[in-house]
Design a protein around this motif. Structure first.
Motif, PDB file in Angstrom:
ATOM      1  N   GLY A  72       0.775  -1.232   0.000  1.00 40.44           N
ATOM      2  CA  GLY A  72       0.000   0.000   0.000  1.00 40.44           C
ATOM      3  C   GLY A  72       0.802   1.277   0.000  1.00 40.44           C
ATOM      4  N   PHE A  73       2.139   1.218  -0.086  1.00 39.62           N
ATOM      5  CA  PHE A  73       2.986   2.412  -0.126  1.00 39.62           C
ATOM      6  C   PHE A  73       3.411   2.680  -1.577  1.00 39.62           C
ATOM      7  N   ARG A  74       3.326   3.928  -2.004  1.00 41.77           N
ATOM      8  CA  ARG A  74       3.733   4.302  -3.369  1.00 41.77           C
ATOM      9  C   ARG A  74       4.851   5.320  -3.278  1.00 41.77           C
ATOM     10  N   LEU A  75       6.033   4.936  -3.746  1.00 43.78           N
ATOM     11  CA  LEU A  75       7.175   5.840  -3.764  1.00 43.78           C
ATOM     12  C   LEU A  75       7.064   6.787  -4.948  1.00 43.78           C
ATOM     13  N   MET A  85      19.521   6.765 -14.001  1.00 49.82           N
ATOM     14  CA  MET A  85      18.577   6.379 -12.954  1.00 49.82           C
ATOM     15  C   MET A  85      17.244   7.112 -13.123  1.00 49.82           C
ATOM     16  N   LEU A  86      17.301   8.396 -13.440  1.00 47.73           N
ATOM     17  CA  LEU A  86      16.079   9.171 -13.591  1.00 47.73           C
ATOM     18  C   LEU A  86      15.275   8.733 -14.809  1.00 47.73           C
ATOM     19  N   LYS A  87      15.960   8.334 -15.872  1.00 53.15           N
ATOM     20  CA  LYS A  87      15.251   7.894 -17.074  1.00 53.15           C
ATOM     21  C   LYS A  87      14.478   6.599 -16.823  1.00 53.15           C
ATOM     22  N   SER A  88      14.951   5.777 -15.871  1.00 52.17           N
ATOM     23  CA  SER A  88      14.250   4.524 -15.586  1.00 52.17           C
ATOM     24  C   SER A  88      13.004   4.730 -14.727  1.00 52.17           C
ATOM     25  N   ILE A  89      12.840   5.921 -14.174  1.00 45.31           N
ATOM     26  CA  ILE A  89      11.692   6.233 -13.326  1.00 45.31           C
ATOM     27  C   ILE A  89      10.589   6.828 -14.194  1.00 45.31           C
ATOM     28  N   PRO A  90       9.354   6.392 -14.045  1.00 40.28           N
ATOM     29  CA  PRO A  90       8.255   7.024 -14.783  1.00 40.28           C
ATOM     30  C   PRO A  90       8.194   8.517 -14.487  1.00 40.28           C
ATOM     31  N   GLN A  91       7.826   9.298 -15.502  1.00 40.20           N
ATOM     32  CA  GLN A  91       7.839  10.751 -15.373  1.00 40.20           C
ATOM     33  C   GLN A  91       6.946  11.237 -14.234  1.00 40.20           C
ATOM     34  N   LYS A  92       5.822  10.594 -14.014  1.00 41.95           N
ATOM     35  CA  LYS A  92       4.903  11.021 -12.964  1.00 41.95           C
ATOM     36  C   LYS A  92       5.439  10.754 -11.561  1.00 41.95           C
ATOM     37  N   ASP A  93       6.443   9.840 -11.456  1.00 38.65           N
ATOM     38  CA  ASP A  93       7.014   9.524 -10.146  1.00 38.65           C
ATOM     39  C   ASP A  93       8.290  10.310  -9.859  1.00 38.65           C
ATOM     40  N   ARG A  94       8.715  11.162 -10.806  1.00 41.45           N
ATOM     41  CA  ARG A  94       9.878  11.993 -10.554  1.00 41.45           C
ATOM     42  C   ARG A  94       9.477  13.216  -9.722  1.00 41.45           C
ATOM     43  N   SER A  95      10.512  13.932  -9.275  1.00 38.27           N
ATOM     44  CA  SER A  95      10.257  15.178  -8.564  1.00 38.27           C
ATOM     45  C   SER A  95       9.530  16.161  -9.468  1.00 38.27           C
ATOM     46  N   LYS A  96       8.801  17.085  -8.884  1.00 36.50           N
ATOM     47  CA  LYS A  96       7.977  18.012  -9.658  1.00 36.50           C
ATOM     48  C   LYS A  96       8.814  18.814 -10.639  1.00 36.50           C
ATOM     49  N   ASP A  97       9.993  19.271 -10.246  1.00 36.39           N
ATOM     50  CA  ASP A  97      10.840  20.063 -11.129  1.00 36.39           C
ATOM     51  C   ASP A  97      11.488  19.217 -12.220  1.00 36.39           C
TER      52      ASP A  97
END
Length: 696
Positions: A72-75, A85-97
């Motif tokens: 039930g936890f969403r990082l 590393m950032l490219k492997s993360i979905p865009q919606k889960d990255r930091s706002k900036d």
């Protein structure tokens, strides 16, 4: 219950429990690394983790995200200095900036993390010096100092001057929280604010291991501590060695604290700084997720090293408590001596302006000698501290030797009578060994053997008045003429008695028909364990008499420097006297009965007296006779005679401070022309008479 409200008192505990439960469930499917990461790398709701390679980071993020999602936890809001590393993360889960950032061309922004600013593009920490202007008051200074949150203590020495100004302002009782500070505080405060802008140029690498560094073969933790009149502090450095022989030094944590308001000696502050170094090292070893091969502690205080290495001397409570903490968490072999100019903790204890700090490589890069071979610094020891064979270390003190052993022997006893008996035992033992004869060591002692305890007085005189004794020995027979006028015993015209080699008062009473001790009393220092024992013994022998009585009795044998103050100090610590002198508790009287407050004619309310009170008095008298029946007539008269002698020996006048004056007049001298307290007769007592001590 499947849902919990947000903001309740139990919410943090419930959230932490749920997170740890998710880590336990992830152990079987994702392995112990994921479980350990979830349990140890979360700070409230922030997830902070550093790994050696990008491949390991990709795998760990994937597993941790999946493990927490299953519970039930969403990082989300991921930030990393690795573009892969950032490219492997979905865009919606990255930091706002980072959601609107082109990872191929745009420069990464600066992220705030636990009070620090993290430059993601270049992977280093910096500080923001743009603080809101505050009024020049105590409240404004406190707000400004607290605005700089330095969790790792990178700029702790720079904050020390501000903390000192805040302490001085708080100590000024004439200033309120919103009063404008005077010019003496305002000038250094403005100077510190001007230096604050330079902190924005500070750049601290996030990773303690350089990029070009090879495989780490050795990891050491080096702790430095120091103290000064302005503050005390500690600094922790990690020393890495790779397979190519390269060495890297990096600052981990710094601590800087102002000195306490109560005046404290520099050695005690140095010892306190060493304790801070110990506690800081334990915290680092617990939280640092790499294996540390060795830990070393460095200090430029030889006094601290003497405290740590000395296993024979008893220390005061303050020192003993802190030495115990140091010995509980470190070994003597871990402590090293460092010169002050090579001690980075010296900066933490004194404080610097930001410009000086930026130009000081020793604070961020550590001392230069750590970059050299271990053989050059690993066995550094201060002068006066030696290591003997084996693992036990000792501190060599100049006073160690025969004198120190005698001091320990004298301080061991808390009673003058017991000390005299012990000296008599040793004196008899030496006589037996010297004459090579067989005899019993214990048993009854003669008065001459008990008088041998005066050797303890001779030792104290030689230790306290060493210069005076040396001058008097050189000018034998001149009787104090060679002494300096600044000496505390100059006015006593002292001389060394040729019979017992004791330092005595000369005075002008040599022809008086009084005892030899009253003519020329022995000189005792004010602050001495022997002096305290003698005063306490005399006080108890006089049945806890008052100060003037004790001083008069002491003057028959001893002349104590500042007798009045010494006796008063001992009597104030007497438990029995404090119990006796305490004020008697008086019971509050009850309200008057109704018959006594209502106006009425005479003899309206009367009462008949009975003989109950008389019968009660007889009963109490019978009980008193039964209790007193334990003493026969002879013993009872003896008791009353001793009480009478003590009372009649109480002086009628004050004790003079002049060695030329006679003893103060007492009632006994008026009645029987002599002192009433008679000392026991000399010689050996019969064994049958020894029961009297047990009887009394």
């Amino acid at each position: 219950m499947g849902v919990h409200i947000f903001g309740a008192v139990s919410s943090p505990s419930i959230a932490n429990y749920a997170l740890r439960a998710a880590a336990d469930h992830a152990r079987d499917k994702y392995g112990p690394d994921v479980e350990h990461t979830i349990k140890t790398n979360f700070y409230v709701d922030d997830y902070l983790k550093s790994v050696p390679s990008e491949e390991q980071a990709l795998r760990l993020v994937k597993d941790v995200t999946a493990a927490l999602k299953a519970r039930g936890f969403r990082l989300t809001k991921f930030v990393s200095h690795s573009r892969l590393m950032l490219k492997s993360i979905p865009q919606k889960d990255r930091s706002k900036d980072l959601q609107t950032c082109d990872l191929d061309y745009d420069e990464l922004y600066v992220e705030r993390a636990l009070g620090l600013q993290w430059n993601i593009e270049n992977d280093y920490f910096t500080f923001s010096a743009s603080l809101d202007p505050k009024p020049f008051t105590r409240r404004g200074i406190l707000s400004t100092v607290c605005s700089l949150y330095d969790l790792l203590g990178f700029v702790a020495p720079f904050l020390l001057p501000a903390k000192r100004i805040l302490r001085e302002v708080c100590q000024d009782s004439s200033l309120g929280w919103d009063d404008v500070i005077p010019e003496k505080y305002l000038k250094p405060w403005r100077r510190w604010l001007d230096d604050l802008a330079i902190l924005s140029n500070l750049k601290i690498p996030r990773c303690v291991k350089p990029k070009e560094f090879g495989t780490v073969t050795s990891t050491q933790l080096h702790m430095f501590s120091d103290a000064s009149n302005e503050g005390y502090g500690a600094a922790a450095y990690i020393r890495l060695s790779d397979n190519s022989g390269r060495i890297s030094i990096a600052l981990l944590i710094g601590k800087s604290r102002v000195c306490p308001v109560k005046a404290t000696t520099i050695p005690r502050l140095e010892l306190t700084a060493a304790v801070v170094s110990i506690n800081l090292a334990q915290h680092i070893l617990k939280e640092l997720q790499i294996t540390v091969d060795q830990t070393f502690y460095h200090t430029d205080s030889t006094t601290v090293l003497h405290y740590i290495f000395n296993d024979r001397k008893r220390f005061p409570i303050f020192v003993a408590n802190r030495v115990k903490v140091i010995k509980d968490f470190s070994e003597n072999t871990q402590w090293r001596y460092v010169q002050s100019k090579e001690n980075p903790a010296d900066i933490a204890s004194r404080g610097f302006t930001s410009q000086q700090k930026l130009n000081s490589n020793i604070w961020f890069d550590g001392p230069y000698f750590l970059k050299g071979p271990e053989e050059l610094w690993k066995n550094d020891m201060p002068h006066g501290v030696v290591e003997l064979e084996g693992s036990t270390s000792f501190a060599v003190h100049p006073e160690d030797g025969e004198g120190n052993a005698v001091d320990k022997f004298l301080e061991y006893y808390s009673s003058w009578h017991r000390l005299r008996m012990a000296v008599a035992v040793y004196h008899r033992l030496f006589s037996i060994l010297k004459s090579k004869r067989q005899a019993r060591i214990n048993g009854s002692f003669t008065a001459e053997e008990l008088d041998a305890a005066e050797k303890a007085v001779r030792y104290i005189q030689k230790k306290t008045f060493s210069k005076e004794v040396s001058l008097l020995q050189k000018s034998e027979g001149s009787r104090g003429r060679g002494l300096c006028s600044s000496s505390s015993i100059y006015k006593l015209d002292p001389f060394i008695d040729p019979k017992d080699r004791l330092l005595r008062v000369n005075g002008r009473l040599s022809k008086a028909e009084i005892s030899a001790g009253e003519k020329h009393p022995m000189i005792l220092p004010r602050k001495s364990h022997i002096t305290t024992l003698i005063i306490r013994y005399t006080h108890e022998k006089l049945a806890h008499a008052g100060r003037n009585h004790v001083m008069a009795k002491l003057r028959e044998l001893y002349w104590i420097i500042r007798t009045n103050a010494s006796v008063r100090q001992v009597l104030q610590r007497c438990v029995i006297c404090r119990k006796i002198s305490n004020p008697v508790l008086n019971q509050k009287m009850a309200d008057l009965p109704l018959e006594r407050v209502i106006p009425a004619a005479p003899l309206t309310h009367t009462q008949v007296l009975t003989s109950l009170g008389h019968r009660k008095s007889k009963k109490e008298g019978k009980s008193g006779r039964e209790h007193a029946g334990r003493l026969d007539d002879e013993s009872y008269r003896t008791l009353l005679t001793e009480v009478e002698a003590i009372v009649n020996d109480n002086p009628l006048t004050t004790v003079s401070d002049s060695p030329d004056d006679l003893q103060p007049l007492s009632p006994a001298q008026v009645l029987i022309q002599k002192s009433s307290v008679v000392m026991p007769p000399p010689g050996v007592f019969q064994k049958g008479d020894m029961y009297l001590r047990q009887r009394w």
